[in-house]
Design a protein around this motif. Structure first.
Motif, PDB file in Angstrom:
ATOM      1  N   GLU A  15      -0.767   7.841  -5.706  1.00 23.34           N
ATOM      2  CA  GLU A  15      -1.170   7.317  -7.140  1.00 23.34           C
ATOM      3  C   GLU A  15      -1.399   5.660  -7.069  1.00 23.34           C
ATOM      4  OE1 GLU A  15      -0.092   8.724 -11.352  1.00 23.34           O
ATOM      5  OE2 GLU A  15       1.184   7.127 -10.852  1.00 23.34           O
ATOM      6  N   GLN A  16      -2.567   5.440  -7.338  1.00 28.43           N
ATOM      7  CA  GLN A  16      -3.167   3.965  -7.009  1.00 28.43           C
ATOM      8  C   GLN A  16      -3.119   3.504  -8.589  1.00 28.43           C
ATOM      9  OE1 GLN A  16      -6.235   3.367  -4.361  1.00 28.43           O
ATOM     10  NE2 GLN A  16      -5.510   4.570  -2.743  1.00 28.43           N
ATOM     11  N   ALA A  17      -3.405   2.228  -8.811  1.00 18.64           N
ATOM     12  CA  ALA A  17      -3.267   1.651 -10.072  1.00 18.64           C
ATOM     13  C   ALA A  17      -4.254   0.490 -10.106  1.00 18.64           C
ATOM     14  CB  ALA A  17      -1.801   1.251 -10.373  1.00 18.64           C
ATOM     15  N   ALA A  76      -7.988   3.314  -6.601  1.00 18.71           N
ATOM     16  CA  ALA A  76      -7.954   2.109  -7.475  1.00 18.71           C
ATOM     17  C   ALA A  76      -9.398   1.462  -7.554  1.00 18.71           C
ATOM     18  CB  ALA A  76      -6.856   1.168  -7.109  1.00 18.71           C
ATOM     19  N   ASP A  77      -9.895   1.453  -6.495  1.00 18.21           N
ATOM     20  CA  ASP A  77     -11.548   0.616  -6.346  1.00 18.21           C
ATOM     21  C   ASP A  77     -12.320   1.506  -7.454  1.00 18.21           C
ATOM     22  OD1 ASP A  77     -10.709  -1.468  -4.789  1.00 18.21           O
ATOM     23  OD2 ASP A  77     -11.032   0.074  -3.186  1.00 18.21           O
ATOM     24  N   ALA A  78     -12.465   2.902  -7.323  1.00 24.26           N
ATOM     25  CA  ALA A  78     -13.384   3.662  -8.359  1.00 24.26           C
ATOM     26  C   ALA A  78     -12.876   3.324  -9.571  1.00 24.26           C
ATOM     27  CB  ALA A  78     -13.224   5.058  -7.679  1.00 24.26           C
ATOM     28  N   VAL A  97      -6.651  -8.879 -12.791  1.00 28.34           N
ATOM     29  CA  VAL A  97      -6.230  -7.295 -12.613  1.00 28.34           C
ATOM     30  C   VAL A  97      -5.589  -7.227 -11.385  1.00 28.34           C
ATOM     31  CG1 VAL A  97      -7.220  -5.033 -12.298  1.00 28.34           C
ATOM     32  CG2 VAL A  97      -8.401  -6.626 -14.080  1.00 28.34           C
ATOM     33  N   VAL A  98      -4.651  -6.415 -11.020  1.00 21.84           N
ATOM     34  CA  VAL A  98      -4.034  -6.275 -10.014  1.00 21.84           C
ATOM     35  C   VAL A  98      -4.350  -4.572  -9.660  1.00 21.84           C
ATOM     36  CG1 VAL A  98      -1.923  -5.670  -8.845  1.00 21.84           C
ATOM     37  CG2 VAL A  98      -1.829  -7.495 -10.389  1.00 21.84           C
ATOM     38  N   LEU A  99      -4.945  -4.415  -8.328  1.00 23.88           N
ATOM     39  CA  LEU A  99      -5.400  -3.263  -7.845  1.00 23.88           C
ATOM     40  C   LEU A  99      -4.279  -3.022  -6.879  1.00 23.88           C
ATOM     41  CD1 LEU A  99      -9.099  -3.801  -7.146  1.00 23.88           C
ATOM     42  CD2 LEU A  99      -7.976  -3.021  -8.936  1.00 23.88           C
ATOM     43  N   ARG A 100      -3.614  -1.772  -6.959  1.00 24.95           N
ATOM     44  CA  ARG A 100      -2.571  -1.414  -6.022  1.00 24.95           C
ATOM     45  C   ARG A 100      -2.997  -0.071  -5.470  1.00 24.95           C
ATOM     46  NH1 ARG A 100       1.553   0.893  -8.998  1.00 24.95           N
ATOM     47  NH2 ARG A 100       0.741   2.800  -8.425  1.00 24.95           N
ATOM     48  N   HIS A 101      -3.284  -0.203  -4.187  1.00 26.21           N
ATOM     49  CA  HIS A 101      -3.472   0.833  -3.335  1.00 26.21           C
ATOM     50  C   HIS A 101      -2.158   1.510  -2.551  1.00 26.21           C
ATOM     51  CE1 HIS A 101      -7.146  -1.660  -3.484  1.00 26.21           C
ATOM     52  NE2 HIS A 101      -7.968  -0.489  -3.711  1.00 26.21           N
ATOM     53  N   GLY A 102      -1.839   2.423  -3.260  1.00 30.08           N
ATOM     54  CA  GLY A 102      -0.531   3.219  -2.762  1.00 30.08           C
ATOM     55  C   GLY A 102       0.217   3.404  -3.863  1.00 30.08           C
ATOM     56  N   ASP A 103       1.372   4.152  -3.825  1.00 30.57           N
ATOM     57  CA  ASP A 103       2.383   4.622  -4.779  1.00 30.57           C
ATOM     58  C   ASP A 103       3.189   3.032  -5.146  1.00 30.57           C
ATOM     59  OD1 ASP A 103       2.000   7.056  -5.574  1.00 30.57           O
ATOM     60  OD2 ASP A 103       2.825   7.865  -3.637  1.00 30.57           O
ATOM     61  N   ALA A 104       3.691   2.955  -6.258  1.00 33.79           N
ATOM     62  CA  ALA A 104       4.507   1.972  -6.444  1.00 33.79           C
ATOM     63  C   ALA A 104       5.806   1.895  -5.743  1.00 33.79           C
ATOM     64  CB  ALA A 104       4.774   1.903  -8.026  1.00 33.79           C
ATOM     65  N   GLU A 105       6.249   2.742  -5.563  1.00 29.47           N
ATOM     66  CA  GLU A 105       7.517   2.897  -4.683  1.00 29.47           C
ATOM     67  C   GLU A 105       7.267   2.740  -2.886  1.00 29.47           C
ATOM     68  OE1 GLU A 105       6.302   7.147  -5.059  1.00 29.47           O
ATOM     69  OE2 GLU A 105       6.702   5.511  -6.463  1.00 29.47           O
ATOM     70  N   ASP A 106       5.853   2.778  -2.721  1.00 32.91           N
ATOM     71  CA  ASP A 106       5.537   2.914  -1.216  1.00 32.91           C
ATOM     72  C   ASP A 106       5.462   1.093  -0.916  1.00 32.91           C
ATOM     73  OD1 ASP A 106       4.317   2.644   1.192  1.00 32.91           O
ATOM     74  OD2 ASP A 106       2.623   3.576   0.756  1.00 32.91           O
ATOM     75  N   ALA A 109       2.301  -0.199   0.165  1.00 36.42           N
ATOM     76  CA  ALA A 109       1.240  -0.556  -0.627  1.00 36.42           C
ATOM     77  C   ALA A 109       0.542  -1.550  -0.614  1.00 36.42           C
ATOM     78  CB  ALA A 109       1.825   0.007  -2.180  1.00 36.42           C
ATOM     79  N   VAL A 110      -0.537  -1.771  -0.663  1.00 37.26           N
ATOM     80  CA  VAL A 110      -1.438  -3.161  -0.550  1.00 37.26           C
ATOM     81  C   VAL A 110      -1.899  -3.357  -2.009  1.00 37.26           C
ATOM     82  CG1 VAL A 110      -3.286  -4.367   0.274  1.00 37.26           C
ATOM     83  CG2 VAL A 110      -2.060  -2.581   1.664  1.00 37.26           C
ATOM     84  N   GLU A 111      -1.553  -4.572  -2.340  1.00 37.24           N
ATOM     85  CA  GLU A 111      -2.043  -4.992  -4.078  1.00 37.24           C
ATOM     86  C   GLU A 111      -3.002  -6.246  -3.720  1.00 37.24           C
ATOM     87  OE1 GLU A 111       1.070  -6.127  -6.442  1.00 37.24           O
ATOM     88  OE2 GLU A 111       1.708  -4.136  -6.597  1.00 37.24           O
TER      89      GLU A 111
END
Length: 116
Positions: A15-17, A76-78, A97-106, A109-111
């Protein structure tokens, strides 16, 4: 001999954010007209994100003179592309805006941060 079907869990897509931060007036929850603009934008993005099928807008948080909007999806990009025009149209600055690529607990994950 019978074939046995196993109920194996389907592979989960991380889940990305997209997390948008807006500075509001005051130190608390902003003015009523500011909150109304955030709520209107949130409703518009909820519809757009749903129509595009890229995730969901999950809500907001107000406090400390800031409004934060949360959205989640598999890309997250889409998700940001669908939300970007509405986010940029909000008048509150500074904003990012923060784009998080990966789960919050990962831990891997790249922000990335996008200034509005």
């Amino acid at each position: 001999m019978e074939d046995t079907l196993f109920d194996l869990p389907e592979p989960r897509t991380p889940e990305q954010a997209v997390i948008a931060h807006f500075q509001l007036g005051g130190e608390d929850f902003g003015e009523p007209d500011q909150r109304a603009l955030i709520f209107d934008a949130e409703r518009a993005m909820t519809a757009a994100v749903g129509d595009a099928g890229v995730g969901e807008v999950d809500g907001n948080e107000f406090g400390g003179g800031e409004a934060v909007l949360y959205a989640y999806g598999s890309d997250a990009d889409a998700l940001f592309r669908v939300m970007e025009a509405t986010l940029r149209a909000l008048p509150f600055r500074p904003a990012h805006v923060v784009l998080r690529h990966g789960d919050a607990e990962d831990a891997e994950a790249v922000e990335s941060r996008v200034e509005l």
